[in-house]
Scaffold this active site. Structure first.
Site, mmCIF file in Angstrom:
data_model
loop_
_atom_site.group_PDB
_atom_site.id
_atom_site.type_symbol
_atom_site.label_atom_id
_atom_site.label_comp_id
_atom_site.label_asym_id
_atom_site.label_seq_id
_atom_site.Cartn_x
_atom_site.Cartn_y
_atom_site.Cartn_z
ATOM 1 N N GLU A 1 28.217 -38.860 -29.008
ATOM 2 C CA GLU A 1 29.331 -38.170 -28.329
ATOM 3 C C GLU A 1 29.247 -38.367 -26.812
ATOM 4 O O GLU A 1 30.218 -38.150 -26.100
ATOM 5 C CB GLU A 1 29.328 -36.665 -28.646
ATOM 6 C CG GLU A 1 29.752 -36.316 -30.065
ATOM 7 C CD GLU A 1 28.761 -36.769 -31.119
ATOM 8 O OE1 GLU A 1 27.569 -36.920 -30.793
ATOM 9 O OE2 GLU A 1 29.186 -36.976 -32.277
ATOM 10 N N GLU B 1 15.436 -46.168 -37.056
ATOM 11 C CA GLU B 1 15.054 -46.955 -35.880
ATOM 12 C C GLU B 1 14.765 -45.944 -34.772
ATOM 13 O O GLU B 1 15.677 -45.441 -34.141
ATOM 14 C CB GLU B 1 16.216 -47.902 -35.527
ATOM 15 C CG GLU B 1 15.756 -49.157 -34.824
ATOM 16 C CD GLU B 1 15.467 -48.939 -33.355
ATOM 17 O OE1 GLU B 1 14.323 -48.542 -33.028
ATOM 18 O OE2 GLU B 1 16.377 -49.137 -32.550
ATOM 19 N N LEU B 2 13.480 -45.620 -34.603
ATOM 20 C CA LEU B 2 13.118 -44.472 -33.755
ATOM 21 C C LEU B 2 12.431 -44.928 -32.469
ATOM 22 O O LEU B 2 12.489 -46.094 -32.117
ATOM 23 C CB LEU B 2 12.255 -43.525 -34.580
ATOM 24 C CG LEU B 2 12.860 -43.181 -35.960
ATOM 25 C CD1 LEU B 2 11.947 -42.301 -36.773
ATOM 26 C CD2 LEU B 2 14.244 -42.559 -35.830
ATOM 27 N N CYS C 1 14.528 -48.701 -26.557
ATOM 28 C CA CYS C 1 13.457 -48.333 -27.493
ATOM 29 C C CYS C 1 12.303 -49.333 -27.444
ATOM 30 O O CYS C 1 11.173 -48.976 -27.730
ATOM 31 C CB CYS C 1 13.995 -48.153 -28.903
ATOM 32 S SG CYS C 1 14.882 -49.588 -29.484
ATOM 33 N N GLU D 1 7.257 -41.032 -25.524
ATOM 34 C CA GLU D 1 8.114 -42.086 -24.980
ATOM 35 C C GLU D 1 8.825 -41.581 -23.721
ATOM 36 O O GLU D 1 9.564 -40.599 -23.788
ATOM 37 C CB GLU D 1 9.162 -42.430 -26.048
ATOM 38 C CG GLU D 1 10.048 -43.583 -25.681
ATOM 39 C CD GLU D 1 11.008 -43.931 -26.821
ATOM 40 O OE1 GLU D 1 11.436 -43.025 -27.557
ATOM 41 O OE2 GLU D 1 11.329 -45.122 -26.947
HETATM 42 P P1 NAD Z 1 18.102 -37.561 -29.961
HETATM 43 O O1 NAD Z 1 17.339 -38.165 -31.082
HETATM 44 O O2 NAD Z 1 18.267 -36.077 -29.925
HETATM 45 O O3 NAD Z 1 19.563 -38.187 -29.930
HETATM 46 C C1 NAD Z 1 19.761 -39.554 -30.146
HETATM 47 C C2 NAD Z 1 21.100 -39.709 -30.830
HETATM 48 O O4 NAD Z 1 21.058 -39.101 -32.075
HETATM 49 C C3 NAD Z 1 22.211 -39.050 -30.027
HETATM 50 O O5 NAD Z 1 23.244 -39.955 -29.879
HETATM 51 C C4 NAD Z 1 22.610 -37.861 -30.856
HETATM 52 O O6 NAD Z 1 24.002 -37.689 -30.867
HETATM 53 C C5 NAD Z 1 22.136 -38.219 -32.245
HETATM 54 N N1 NAD Z 1 21.652 -37.051 -32.978
HETATM 55 C C6 NAD Z 1 20.903 -36.032 -32.497
HETATM 56 N N2 NAD Z 1 20.671 -35.138 -33.473
HETATM 57 C C7 NAD Z 1 21.286 -35.614 -34.591
HETATM 58 C C8 NAD Z 1 21.421 -35.133 -35.922
HETATM 59 N N3 NAD Z 1 20.858 -33.984 -36.323
HETATM 60 N N4 NAD Z 1 22.138 -35.865 -36.793
HETATM 61 C C9 NAD Z 1 22.699 -37.037 -36.415
HETATM 62 N N5 NAD Z 1 22.609 -37.541 -35.179
HETATM 63 C C10 NAD Z 1 21.908 -36.838 -34.272
HETATM 64 O O7 NAD Z 1 17.499 -38.074 -28.612
HETATM 65 P P2 NAD Z 1 17.937 -37.739 -27.096
HETATM 66 O O8 NAD Z 1 17.834 -36.278 -26.776
HETATM 67 O O9 NAD Z 1 19.228 -38.366 -26.829
HETATM 68 O O10 NAD Z 1 16.767 -38.459 -26.384
HETATM 69 C C11 NAD Z 1 15.448 -37.942 -26.553
HETATM 70 C C12 NAD Z 1 14.480 -39.039 -26.796
HETATM 71 O O11 NAD Z 1 14.809 -39.759 -27.997
HETATM 72 C C13 NAD Z 1 14.493 -40.130 -25.754
HETATM 73 O O12 NAD Z 1 13.845 -39.734 -24.598
HETATM 74 C C14 NAD Z 1 13.835 -41.242 -26.510
HETATM 75 O O13 NAD Z 1 12.459 -41.030 -26.548
HETATM 76 C C15 NAD Z 1 14.393 -41.082 -27.903
HETATM 77 N N6 NAD Z 1 15.539 -42.015 -28.134
HETATM 78 C C16 NAD Z 1 15.276 -43.189 -28.736
HETATM 79 C C17 NAD Z 1 16.299 -44.091 -28.939
HETATM 80 C C18 NAD Z 1 16.039 -45.413 -29.595
HETATM 81 O O14 NAD Z 1 16.678 -46.391 -29.252
HETATM 82 N N7 NAD Z 1 15.159 -45.474 -30.587
HETATM 83 C C19 NAD Z 1 17.593 -43.801 -28.540
HETATM 84 C C20 NAD Z 1 17.847 -42.562 -27.939
HETATM 85 C C21 NAD Z 1 16.801 -41.678 -27.767
#
Ligand code: NAD
Length: 476
Positions: free
Chosen positions: A178, A250-251, A284, A381
């Site tokens: 979003e 993919e975390l 990532c 991370e």
């Molecule tokens: P997050 O995991 O909370 O969010 C990542 C994405 O997942 C967002 O776009 C969010 O909309 C979605 N999301 C969150 N909760 C969800 C749910 N319950 N169901 C479905 N989708 C959901 O991460 P964040 O707060 O944006 O970032 C925190 C940390 O996560 C970062 O600092 C990093 O370490 C990690 N991250 C990793 C990647 C990657 O490419 N693997 C990408 C974004 C964040």
């Protein structure tokens, strides 16, 4: 192409907005101000999407390989044609330099082209049996897929959620972030414009946990694929397990970089400093923990600091910008906490360290050295523009430190010694290992991690097979 300043839903091929649905602000990270809005789906919208996905699966799985290939190739062509516009959406909503936004979009087209070609190569096999009987191994699409994409690659993460399923013959409902809705929506629109039925590829937004709980609670969805944090990945994997849906996760990662004294240090510096600050470290596979053989530590450290200080930080819309803002205020807060924790535990701050100005979410390219293993940043991370440089004694200690964390996404090594390269390939625990290169992603190569970095692959042949199940037909 419609201007996607205000992003709508795409359900059963129809653009859905208004009707009293919630609209949430999307921010421009370069200013911190509203750049557009995103419509949230209601529970009824999600139910309609699920019904459409069930219908779409029946249609698409029975569409010939030739036709599916032609449609996906056409979609890739449209994405190439629209790359400048989609790239601009990425920059506006996520902040990265425009050239990177356009490059990311072109990469999406390349990935879709690769997948389109793979459709024609999804063979089964026939096993050796006596005359009169036969056993056939067939591959079938798993069923409708729900994909959840993160904001750091607003287009590529979405393409990874839709390309594999579409190639396999699945229908897919994707929820881009979003925070960065427009580019993902534009990719889904390109697929529809090219002839993918609207029931087969759909796009929704909402409160993330509500959307995933709703979609994964439905028996229609047979696979979930997610890019984001390990914490959310574990949560979604549990939801998927309740109905034995298959999952690709993919975390996060914590990329170790093993720099040996026998390597081409200047090339390592140029490559890895650019890789570190690409997309403000919000990648990532970002290189994070630099483990440097002590003989070359000072040279590498000084060279890295010099390069960090030269990185030009600015709005992604400016031509000479190397690094844009972080994507959100959340990223800045995270950086502040991690850097002060590390320096509080004795780390040296050699470059950067703070936010730039108070407009937008800009942060200085930062270098820390001699960071103790108990610092938070050595274990979590950072997902920001910070490099950790630590001197190390010998190969064994470097491999042990590289493997210390439960993450295993990308790892990097710099060495000219062929025997050592083979040892590292055997011993470093990671889904991708880059030796004398910073490039660990390609359309035809599987991309994914081990341990807390997740499981399953995207891209490559494996990205399609991850959306398929086998059926063995025994004939007597
Ligand atoms: P997050 O995991 O909370 O969010 C990542 C994405 O997942 C967002 O776009 C969010 O909309 C979605 N999301 C969150 N909760 C969800 C749910 N319950 N169901 C479905 N989708 C959901 O991460 P964040 O707060 O944006 O970032 C925190 C940390 O996560 C970062 O600092 C990093 O370490 C990690 N991250 C990793 C990647 C990657 O490419 N693997 C990408 C974004 C964040």
């Amino acid at each position: 192409m419609p201007d996607m300043l205000d992003s709508h839903l795409l359900i059963a091929g129809e653009a859905v907005s208004g009707g009293g649905r919630d609209v949430h602000d999307v921010l421009d990270p370069a200013t911190g101000e509203r750049s557009g809005g995103v419509v949230h789906a209601t529970a009824e919208d999600l139910d309609r999407a699920l019904e459409a996905a069930a219908r779409g699966f029946r249609t698409w799985r029975n569409t010939s390989a030739d036709e599916r290939t032609a449609i996906l190739m056409k979609a890739a062509g449209l994405i190439r044609e629209r790359a400048k516009d989609i790239g601009a959406m990425i920059t506006r909503e996520q902040g990265k330099p425009l050239k990177e936004g356009i490059g990311e979009t072109i990469y999406c087209a390349m990935l879709l082209e690769f997948y389109a070609g793979e459709i024609k190569r999804l063979y089964g096999r026939t096993l050796v049996r006596p005359a009169g009987s036969r056993v056939e191994v067939q591959y079938h699409p798993v069923g409708p897929v729900a994909g959840f994409a993160a904001w750091n690659f607003p287009a590529l993460n979405v393409m990874r959620k839709i390309g594999g399923p579409l190639a396999a013959g699945c229908s897919t409902i994707v929820k881009p972030s979003e925070e960065t809705p427009a580019a993902g929506l534009a990719l889904v629109q390109a697929c529809i414009d090219a002839g993918v039925p609207g029931d087969v590829v759909q796009c929704v937004f909402g409160v993330p946990d509500e959307v995933s709980t709703h979609l994964l609670g439905s028996p229609v969805i047979r696979k979930v694929t997610f890019t984001g944090s390990t914490a959310v990945g574990k949560h979604l994997a549990k939801l998927a397990a309740e109905d034995l849906k298959i999952a690709t996760m993919e975390l996060g990662g914590h990329g170790p970089v093993l720099v040996f004294a026998d390597s081409d240090i200047d090339k390592a510096l140029d490559t890895m400093a650019a890789a570190k600050y690409r997309n403000a470290g919000q990648v990532c596979v970002s290189p994070t923990r630099f483990l440097i053989e002590e003989d070359v530590f000072e040279r590498f450290r000084d060279g890295f600091v010099e390069r960090a200080e030269k990185v030009k930080v600015g709005p992604g819309t400016e031509r000479d910008t190397d690094m844009g803002p972080m994507a959100s205020a959340r990223g800045l807060e995270r950086m502040e906490g991690l850097i002060s924790d590390a320096t509080g535990r004795g780390a040296k701050l050699l470059a950067g360290g703070t936010r730039i100005g108070n407009q937008g979410f800009f942060h200085q390219p930062t270098v820390l050295s001699e960071v103790s293993t108990d610092a938070e940043i050595m274990n979590e991370e950072p997902f920001g523009p910070v490099a950790i440089l630590n001197p190390m004694k010998g190969e064994d200690a470097m491999i042990e430190e590289a493997n210390r964390l439960p993450y295993g996404l990308a790892a990097y090594a710099w060495t000219r010694d062929p025997a050592r390269r083979r040892r590292l390939a055997a011993e470093v625990e990671a889904g991708m290992l880059g030796i004398d290169t910073g490039a660990v992603s390609a359309a035809d190569a599987p991309f994914g991690g081990v341990g807390w970095s997740g499981y399953g692959s995207e891209d490559g042949r494996e990205g399609v097979l991850a959306c398929m199940v086998t059926k063995t037909v025994h004939e007597g």
